[in-house]
Scaffold this motif. Structure first.
Motif, PDB file in Angstrom:
ATOM      1  N   ASP A  58      -0.126  16.631  14.840  1.00 26.10           N
ATOM      2  CA  ASP A  58       0.096  16.528  16.069  1.00 26.10           C
ATOM      3  C   ASP A  58       1.201  15.461  16.251  1.00 26.10           C
ATOM      4  OD1 ASP A  58      -2.563  17.420  16.676  1.00 26.10           O
ATOM      5  OD2 ASP A  58      -3.664  15.646  16.487  1.00 26.10           O
ATOM      6  N   ALA A  59       1.443  14.525  17.148  1.00 23.39           N
ATOM      7  CA  ALA A  59       2.559  13.860  17.540  1.00 23.39           C
ATOM      8  C   ALA A  59       2.919  12.748  16.481  1.00 23.39           C
ATOM      9  CB  ALA A  59       2.568  13.309  18.919  1.00 23.39           C
ATOM     10  N   TYR A  60       1.999  12.336  15.846  1.00 25.97           N
ATOM     11  CA  TYR A  60       2.050  11.254  14.657  1.00 25.97           C
ATOM     12  C   TYR A  60       2.658  12.024  13.413  1.00 25.97           C
ATOM     13  CZ  TYR A  60      -0.245   8.391  18.089  1.00 25.97           C
ATOM     14  OH  TYR A  60      -0.415   7.789  19.366  1.00 25.97           O
ATOM     15  N   ALA A  61       2.783  13.463  13.130  1.00 23.72           N
ATOM     16  CA  ALA A  61       3.111  13.741  11.998  1.00 23.72           C
ATOM     17  C   ALA A  61       4.224  12.984  11.311  1.00 23.72           C
ATOM     18  CB  ALA A  61       3.196  15.196  12.427  1.00 23.72           C
ATOM     19  N   GLY A  62       3.939  12.747  10.098  1.00 29.27           N
ATOM     20  CA  GLY A  62       5.039  12.084   9.242  1.00 29.27           C
ATOM     21  C   GLY A  62       5.219  10.544   9.241  1.00 29.27           C
ATOM     22  N   THR A  63       4.091  10.138  10.002  1.00 28.27           N
ATOM     23  CA  THR A  63       3.931   8.450  10.304  1.00 28.27           C
ATOM     24  C   THR A  63       2.825   8.107   9.348  1.00 28.27           C
ATOM     25  OG1 THR A  63       2.619   8.540  12.216  1.00 28.27           O
ATOM     26  CG2 THR A  63       5.144   8.514  12.352  1.00 28.27           C
ATOM     27  N   PRO A  64       3.023   6.923   8.539  1.00 33.85           N
ATOM     28  CA  PRO A  64       1.815   6.389   7.903  1.00 33.85           C
ATOM     29  C   PRO A  64       0.333   6.378   8.750  1.00 33.85           C
ATOM     30  CG  PRO A  64       3.857   4.988   7.750  1.00 33.85           C
ATOM     31  CD  PRO A  64       4.111   6.107   8.823  1.00 33.85           C
ATOM     32  N   ASN A  65      -0.347   6.834   8.081  1.00 37.04           N
ATOM     33  CA  ASN A  65      -1.873   6.788   8.421  1.00 37.04           C
ATOM     34  C   ASN A  65      -2.201   5.076   8.323  1.00 37.04           C
ATOM     35  OD1 ASN A  65      -4.982   6.490   8.789  1.00 37.04           O
ATOM     36  ND2 ASN A  65      -4.901   8.686   8.631  1.00 37.04           N
ATOM     37  N   PRO A  66      -2.678   4.551   9.333  1.00 38.46           N
ATOM     38  CA  PRO A  66      -2.611   3.077   9.261  1.00 38.46           C
ATOM     39  C   PRO A  66      -3.988   2.553   8.786  1.00 38.46           C
ATOM     40  CG  PRO A  66      -3.047   3.698  11.341  1.00 38.46           C
ATOM     41  CD  PRO A  66      -2.630   5.034  10.972  1.00 38.46           C
ATOM     42  N   HIS A  67      -4.967   3.418   8.541  1.00 37.11           N
ATOM     43  CA  HIS A  67      -6.364   3.078   8.091  1.00 37.11           C
ATOM     44  C   HIS A  67      -6.395   2.718   6.663  1.00 37.11           C
ATOM     45  CE1 HIS A  67      -6.729   5.255  12.074  1.00 37.11           C
ATOM     46  NE2 HIS A  67      -7.375   4.381  12.282  1.00 37.11           N
ATOM     47  N   ALA A  68      -5.727   2.078   6.106  1.00 31.39           N
ATOM     48  CA  ALA A  68      -5.629   1.811   4.715  1.00 31.39           C
ATOM     49  C   ALA A  68      -6.594   1.270   4.093  1.00 31.39           C
ATOM     50  CB  ALA A  68      -4.319   1.112   4.229  1.00 31.39           C
TER      51      ALA A  68
ATOM     52  N   VAL B 141       1.158  -1.115  -0.174  1.00 33.14           N
ATOM     53  CA  VAL B 141      -0.013   0.039  -0.109  1.00 33.14           C
ATOM     54  C   VAL B 141       1.007   1.383  -0.009  1.00 33.14           C
ATOM     55  CG1 VAL B 141      -1.620   1.371   1.442  1.00 33.14           C
ATOM     56  CG2 VAL B 141      -1.864  -1.055   1.244  1.00 33.14           C
ATOM     57  N   THR B 142       0.480   2.173  -0.725  1.00 35.72           N
ATOM     58  CA  THR B 142       1.049   3.348  -0.801  1.00 35.72           C
ATOM     59  C   THR B 142       0.696   4.309   0.374  1.00 35.72           C
ATOM     60  OG1 THR B 142       1.672   3.431  -2.996  1.00 35.72           O
ATOM     61  CG2 THR B 142       1.591   5.694  -1.973  1.00 35.72           C
ATOM     62  N   PRO B 143       1.550   4.803   1.276  1.00 37.65           N
ATOM     63  CA  PRO B 143       0.783   5.252   2.542  1.00 37.65           C
ATOM     64  C   PRO B 143       0.456   6.687   2.401  1.00 37.65           C
ATOM     65  CG  PRO B 143       3.208   4.834   2.902  1.00 37.65           C
ATOM     66  CD  PRO B 143       2.891   4.297   1.604  1.00 37.65           C
ATOM     67  N   ILE B 144      -0.370   7.175   3.066  1.00 37.87           N
ATOM     68  CA  ILE B 144      -0.579   8.787   3.387  1.00 37.87           C
ATOM     69  C   ILE B 144      -0.519   8.783   4.835  1.00 37.87           C
ATOM     70  CG2 ILE B 144      -2.280  10.563   3.421  1.00 37.87           C
ATOM     71  CD1 ILE B 144      -3.920   8.925   1.535  1.00 37.87           C
ATOM     72  N   ASP B 145       0.766   9.931   4.946  1.00 37.64           N
ATOM     73  CA  ASP B 145       1.156  10.366   5.999  1.00 37.64           C
ATOM     74  C   ASP B 145       0.333  11.091   7.055  1.00 37.64           C
ATOM     75  OD1 ASP B 145       3.715   8.893   5.562  1.00 37.64           O
ATOM     76  OD2 ASP B 145       4.959  10.544   5.137  1.00 37.64           O
TER      77      ASP B 145
END
Length: 314
Positions: free
Chosen positions: A132-142, A124-128
């Motif tokens: 907030d504190a999670y900025a830059g990490t992949p959104n997991p709800h693919a 999956v091509t992630p959307i970051d």
């Protein structure tokens, strides 16, 4: 003497009859007519949450027994595995997880287990996440994108074919059929949400779980917190959501089934928007509930969003 002999004969006859009845009962309990539940010897596939379980069941068909660690309605992000969960994992033949840091507990959960596991979001091509504190990490709800769910299906087909090579053709056929159903739901989502007026094309939710759905359907996205692991909205997060709703004149906002909508109620009170309904993301409902399957989850969310933003659900 004859009377005594007669009593002895009658007693022995009674004992013989009683013994016959006991033997018959024992035979019924242990013989072919027993109603004991037959043992299920199919390989066990253990998933981390109910959405993955449902997708996997559609791919596996009857060849594999697919179970979920978490139950319907459970919050997946902060789940705490039980000793029973560990035992189930030890007995599994394959474990499926979403990956992308969704199951924060999973790495510790499987450490030390000699059980193969597959990350179904691989490819999956992630959307970051952008805030907030999670900025830059992949959104997991693919999986909230049907296109991504097709990648999940392909990964499951490969994993199941490796686990049960004799069933490879069945898994391939099941996967193909399910991909066609996903394509149909994708078309329904895009058609339904495309009818929204431009000014109403914004999705405001408690959790930032809809980035992939928003991308697929051309919706602007705003959320209070990025990942449900927080669940405690800060004043800054609330204020940011209120400003977004006011600036865009968003008519309705939403919250997910696994968290309290109290923070979003504060947005409603300050902005004049209405609460448009409950969305489902991380968990299916029970069989008799509104989203007993993953496909119904997508359809329910699409209808709820459209009805909420157009006022049809008032």
């Amino acid at each position: 003497m004859r009377a005594r002999t007669s009593r002895i004969i009658r007693t022995l006859a009674g004992l013989t009859a009683a013994g016959g009845m006991l033997a018959a009962l024992a035979s019924c309990a242990s013989g072919p007519a027993s109603h004991a539940k037959p043992q299920d010897d199919r390989p066990v596939v253990l998933t981390t949450f109910t959405v993955l379980q449902d997708i996997a069941k559609n791919v596996a068909g009857d060849r594999l027994r697919v179970e979920s660690i978490t139950k319907p309605g459970a919050e997946i992000h902060g789940y705490e595995p039980t000793p029973g969960d560990i035992r189930r994992a030890e007995d599994a033949d394959l474990i499926l997880d979403n990956g992308m840091h969704l199951e924060a507990w999973f790495e510790k959960f499987v450490s030390g287990l000699d059980v193969p596991h597959v990350v179904v979001s691989d490819g999956v091509t992630p959307i970051d996440i952008s805030e907030d504190a999670y900025a830059g990490t992949p959104n997991p709800h693919a999986w909230m994108s049907p296109d991504n769910a097709m990648i999940y299906v392909d990964n499951m087909v490969r994993a199941f074919s490796k686990l049960d090579p004799d069933g490879a053709d069945d898994f391939e056929a099941n996967g193909k059929k399910y991909r066609a159903e996903l394509a149909e739901v994708k078309n329904e989502l895009q058609t339904g949400l495309a009818e929204l007026p431009e000014a109403q094309r914004a999705l405001v939710s408690c959790e930032g779980a809809f980035s992939y759905l928003a991308r697929d359907t051309g919706l602007a996205e705003k959320y209070i917190w990025a990942v449900n692991a927080e669940q405690q909205a800060t004043p800054q997060q609330i204020a940011s959501a209120i400003d977004f709703v006011k600036d865009r004149k968003v008519p309705a906002v939403f919250c997910e089934s696994t968290v309290s909508d109290a923070p979003m109620q504060r947005v409603v009170e300050a902005s004049g928007a209405r609460l448009g309904g409950t969305l489902y993301v991380d968990s299916l409902s029970e069989a008799g509930g509104p989203v007993p399957s993953y496909l119904e989850l997508l359809r329910h969310d699409s209808r709820t969003i459209v009805d909420g933003l157009t006022g049809a659900g008032k």
